[in-house]
Enzyme design. Structure first.
Site, short mmCIF file in Angstrom:
data_model
loop_
_atom_site.label_atom_id
_atom_site.label_comp_id
_atom_site.label_asym_id
_atom_site.label_seq_id
_atom_site.Cartn_x
_atom_site.Cartn_y
_atom_site.Cartn_z
N PRO A 41 -7.20 50.25 18.73
CA PRO A 41 -8.98 49.31 19.44
C PRO A 41 -10.09 50.09 19.66
O PRO A 41 -10.08 51.70 19.60
CB PRO A 41 -7.76 48.96 20.78
N CYS A 42 -10.95 49.46 19.19
CA CYS A 42 -12.02 50.18 18.87
C CYS A 42 -13.21 50.68 20.02
O CYS A 42 -14.13 50.95 20.56
CB CYS A 42 -13.25 49.05 17.92
#
Length: 359
Positions: free
Chosen positions: A84-85
């Site tokens: 997840p960014c």
């Protein structure tokens, strides 16, 4: 001897990376994600692939052995995944109240989970994807940690920021990739196949695909409406005045507007951002919004059918959940066409090693 190349994906979502590497010749053995809607999408789109619905920290070697064929698991060619960014996004440069990179519990847990899977799985090649912000100086320690850890497992790592538009995706989408190769595999990042029209010294390359080319035929009243969101919200009248390809900066004194509405660079760049039919799309976000674009040049929110096209998913790609969940799945995905280019480069490097070993 087994047939074909195999891959496992982490943080699989609805399968952008998976579809790309599948089109490059890899069989998807399994996916991992903690989102039920993504799990349902993946199950429909990758029949025969196993799926673990849960946290990456719980995807252990014993669990994987109980889920999959142990013989296949012992000889996986490729591990792919994009942790997840948000911990590495540009927004963290402004949201100083939130921790960044691996100081964020989410960043620490997901990067650690990816590396722990790499430790026990030991594929021939691994590919880790994230936002371009991971390449920025404040995140250098995280990148160094990933590379040093992988090197300790015997991998040679390369890293690069790629623009999806350079590989035929009708979207300007910068993403950071780390590719690690085991001994004897000589991976090379794929060369661009497309270029901006202004870059005339590479006329052998095709010109960037435009939003009009991708979604122009979908602009009909037969498709769904905005489904609860209204483009621009209370600023819709301003959105209508913004030229295609521009954003809220059109209404600033610095740009010479006679009646400025906003201060220079006091909003996110995507605020009231509108597509140009003559350019690739701007980056598709992971959340539908009244104010954050890109919006259609006809001053409306994009539709799921259009977002899938701009990300290069097939029209028939199944998405589970409501429109918000579907949008998040597509917006978080790596464009399959970009993933395919990377997958082909990985496959070529593995086949090359096999050919040399057989010679």
């Amino acid at each position: 001897m087994r047939e074909g190349l195999t891959a496992i994906s982490l943080f699989s979502g609805c399968g952008g990376l998976d579809l790309g590497v599948q089109n490059a010749g890899f069989r998807i053995l399994a996916g991992v994600d903690n989102d039920p809607a993504s799990a349902a999408s993946h199950a429909r789109n990758f029949e025969g692939a196993k799926f673990y619905l849960g946290d990456i920290a719980d995807f252990t070697e014993p669990l994987a052995n109980s889920l999959m064929d142990r013989r296949e698991l012992a000889d996986v060619d490729l591990l792919v995944g994009g942790p997840p960014c948000p911990p590495f996004s540009k927004s963290r440069f402004y949201r100083t109240d939130k921790p960044r990179a691996m100081h964020d519990p989410l960043g620490e847990a997901t990067i650690t989970g990816y590396l722990e899977t790499l430790r026990w799985l030991r594929p021939k090649v691994f590919l880790l994807e994230n936002v371009a912000g991971m390449a920025f100086k404040p995140h250098a320690d995280t990148v160094r940690h990933i590379v040093d850890t992988a090197r300790g497992f015997g991998y040679t790592c390369q890293q690069r920021v790629l623009n999806a538009a350079d590989y035929g995706v009708p979207q300007i989408r910068q993403r950071f990739f780390i590719v690690g190769s085991s001994e004897g595999i000589d991976f090379k990042f794929p060369a661009p196949t497309h270029r901006p029209s202004s870059l005339t010294d590479h006329s052998d390359l095709a010109v960037w695909r435009t939003a009009q080319e991708a979604i122009g035929d979908l602009d009909t009243d037969e498709l769904a409406t905005d489904l609860g969101h209204f483009a621009g919200g209370k600023y819709h009248n301003l959105l209508e005045q913004i030229p295609p390809g521009d954003n809220y900066l059109f209404f600033t004194a610095k740009r010479g507007h006679p009646a400025p509405q906003f201060e220079w660079r006091k909003r996110y760049w995507s605020f009231l951002l509108k597509l140009s039919p003559d350019l690739p799309s701007w980056t598709i976000q992971a959340r539908r919004s009244n104010n954050m674009g890109p919006f259609h040049w006809r001053n409306r929110i994009l539709r799921i059918e259009e977002v899938k096209r701009l990300q290069t998913f097939p029209d028939a790609w199944y998405l589970s959940g409501n429109v918000e969940q579907q949008w998040r799945q597509v917006g978080n995905a790596v464009p399959p066409l970009l993933a395919e280019a990377l997958g082909k480069a990985v496959a070529e490097s593995i086949h090359q090693k096999s050919a040399e070993a057989a010679a």
